[in-house]
Design an enzyme around this catalytic site. Structure first.
Site, short mmCIF file in Angstrom:
data_model
loop_
_atom_site.label_atom_id
_atom_site.label_comp_id
_atom_site.label_asym_id
_atom_site.label_seq_id
_atom_site.Cartn_x
_atom_site.Cartn_y
_atom_site.Cartn_z
N CYS A 13 0.95 -1.11 -0.11
CA CYS A 13 -0.04 -0.14 -0.16
C CYS A 13 0.77 1.21 -0.18
O CYS A 13 2.06 1.09 -0.19
CB CYS A 13 -0.86 0.02 1.20
SG CYS A 13 -0.08 0.05 2.81
N ASN A 16 2.64 1.63 4.03
CA ASN A 16 2.87 0.17 4.90
C ASN A 16 2.84 0.49 6.49
O ASN A 16 3.65 -0.52 7.17
CB ASN A 16 4.26 -0.18 4.26
CG ASN A 16 4.87 -1.76 4.69
OD1 ASN A 16 6.11 -2.02 5.20
ND2 ASN A 16 3.77 -2.55 4.90
N CYS A 18 -0.55 0.86 7.38
CA CYS A 18 -2.14 0.72 7.47
C CYS A 18 -2.80 -0.37 6.92
O CYS A 18 -2.96 -1.38 7.58
CB CYS A 18 -2.99 1.76 7.17
SG CYS A 18 -2.81 3.79 7.81
N ARG A 19 -2.88 -0.44 5.37
CA ARG A 19 -3.56 -1.71 4.87
C ARG A 19 -2.72 -2.85 4.62
O ARG A 19 -3.15 -3.87 5.17
CB ARG A 19 -4.14 -1.02 3.49
CG ARG A 19 -5.19 -0.02 3.76
CD ARG A 19 -5.54 0.42 2.35
NE ARG A 19 -4.37 1.40 2.05
CZ ARG A 19 -4.23 2.16 0.99
NH1 ARG A 19 -5.51 2.14 -0.01
NH2 ARG A 19 -3.41 3.07 0.49
N SER A 20 -1.46 -2.72 4.12
CA SER A 20 -0.77 -3.75 3.70
C SER A 20 -0.39 -4.51 4.95
O SER A 20 -0.19 -5.83 4.92
CB SER A 20 0.34 -3.60 2.91
OG SER A 20 1.22 -2.45 3.34
N ASP A 130 -7.51 3.80 1.34
CA ASP A 130 -6.60 4.35 2.62
C ASP A 130 -7.19 4.85 3.56
O ASP A 130 -8.28 5.86 3.52
CB ASP A 130 -5.90 5.41 1.89
CG ASP A 130 -4.62 6.02 2.63
OD1 ASP A 130 -4.58 5.47 3.86
OD2 ASP A 130 -3.73 6.66 2.11
C1 6LJ Z 1 5.32 14.00 0.91
C2 6LJ Z 1 3.75 14.31 0.95
C3 6LJ Z 1 2.93 13.12 1.67
C4 6LJ Z 1 -3.10 10.03 2.23
C5 6LJ Z 1 -0.11 8.76 4.64
C6 6LJ Z 1 -2.07 9.69 3.11
C7 6LJ Z 1 -1.30 10.44 3.78
C8 6LJ Z 1 -1.04 7.56 4.07
C9 6LJ Z 1 -0.27 10.16 4.48
C10 6LJ Z 1 -0.84 6.32 4.36
C11 6LJ Z 1 -0.01 5.79 5.12
C12 6LJ Z 1 5.87 13.65 2.39
C13 6LJ Z 1 4.94 12.65 3.20
C14 6LJ Z 1 -1.49 11.46 1.02
C15 6LJ Z 1 0.89 6.73 5.74
C16 6LJ Z 1 0.76 8.05 5.50
C17 6LJ Z 1 0.48 12.10 5.39
C18 6LJ Z 1 1.35 12.74 3.99
C19 6LJ Z 1 2.61 12.46 3.81
C20 6LJ Z 1 -2.79 11.00 1.00
C21 6LJ Z 1 -3.79 11.41 0.17
C22 6LJ Z 1 -5.08 10.94 0.48
C23 6LJ Z 1 -5.53 10.12 1.57
C24 6LJ Z 1 -4.33 9.69 2.41
N1 6LJ Z 1 -0.51 11.61 0.81
N2 6LJ Z 1 0.64 10.89 5.20
N3 6LJ Z 1 3.38 13.26 3.08
N4 6LJ Z 1 -1.97 8.30 3.62
#
Ligand code: 6LJ
Length: 158
Positions: A13, A16, A18-20, A130
């Protein structure tokens, strides 16, 4: 059990955490309960670098404890070697799928079949969303989807 009888699956995912890792833990418990854990190499990984080195999301840990499924993982990113060493790479959504197919193009001799875990859902819910910005209920839904899909995936590989 000869090594040649071993099958391998990598669940993937975005982060790595949450889902996976949930899919990995659910599948490992099913294989173990079915007495075929020794026939499988089971792991999970991320398409992104966001959470490398981190444990599974606390809400996922609570969900798995509630269901009695052991989960222990440290987040890592998918490597080139994953495409040459795993039989199956199963991911959660279309974004994961396009990221993986793009990465696979730069790898010679990829052997992995890359597809959506949701393709195995008897209830036909193709996408496992997600839950990062979601609720405990969203994690519960991820868990239930993983249970249905992993059960069917194990059956077609038995
Ligand atoms: C670069 C920009 C994004 C997410 C997640 C989302 C956001 C995640 C996360 C799943 C697992 C630097 C890092 C997105 C772990 C972390 C926050 C942003 C991380 C996104 C869009 C829609 C729904 C969920 N991106 N971390 N930063 N999923």
């Amino acid at each position: 059990m000869a090594a040649s009888d071993t099958k391998s699956v990598l669940f993937v995912c975005l982060g790595n955490i949450c889902r996976s890792p949930i899919a990995e833990a659910v599948f490992r418990k099913m294989a173990s309960d079915a007495g075929v854990a020794d026939k499988w190499r089971i792991d999970s990984a991320a398409t992104s670098t966001y959470e490398i080195g981190n444990p599974p999301d606390f809400r996922g840990q609570a969900c798995m404890k509630k269901h009695g499924v052991p989960m222990r993982h440290v987040a890592r990113q998918v490597t080139r070697e994953d495409f040459t060493s795993f039989d199956y790479i199963l991911c959660m959504d279309e974004s994961n799928l396009s990221d993986l197919k793009r990465k696979a193009k730069s790898v010679k001799n990829t052997k992995a079949t890359v597809e959506l875990l949701g393709k195995f859902d008897p209830q036909k819910q193709l996408i496992i969303n997600d839950p990062y910005y979601g609720s405990d209920q969203d994690f519960e839904k991820v868990y239930e989807q993983c249970v249905r899909c992993c059960k069917a995936f194990l059956e077609v590989n038995s």
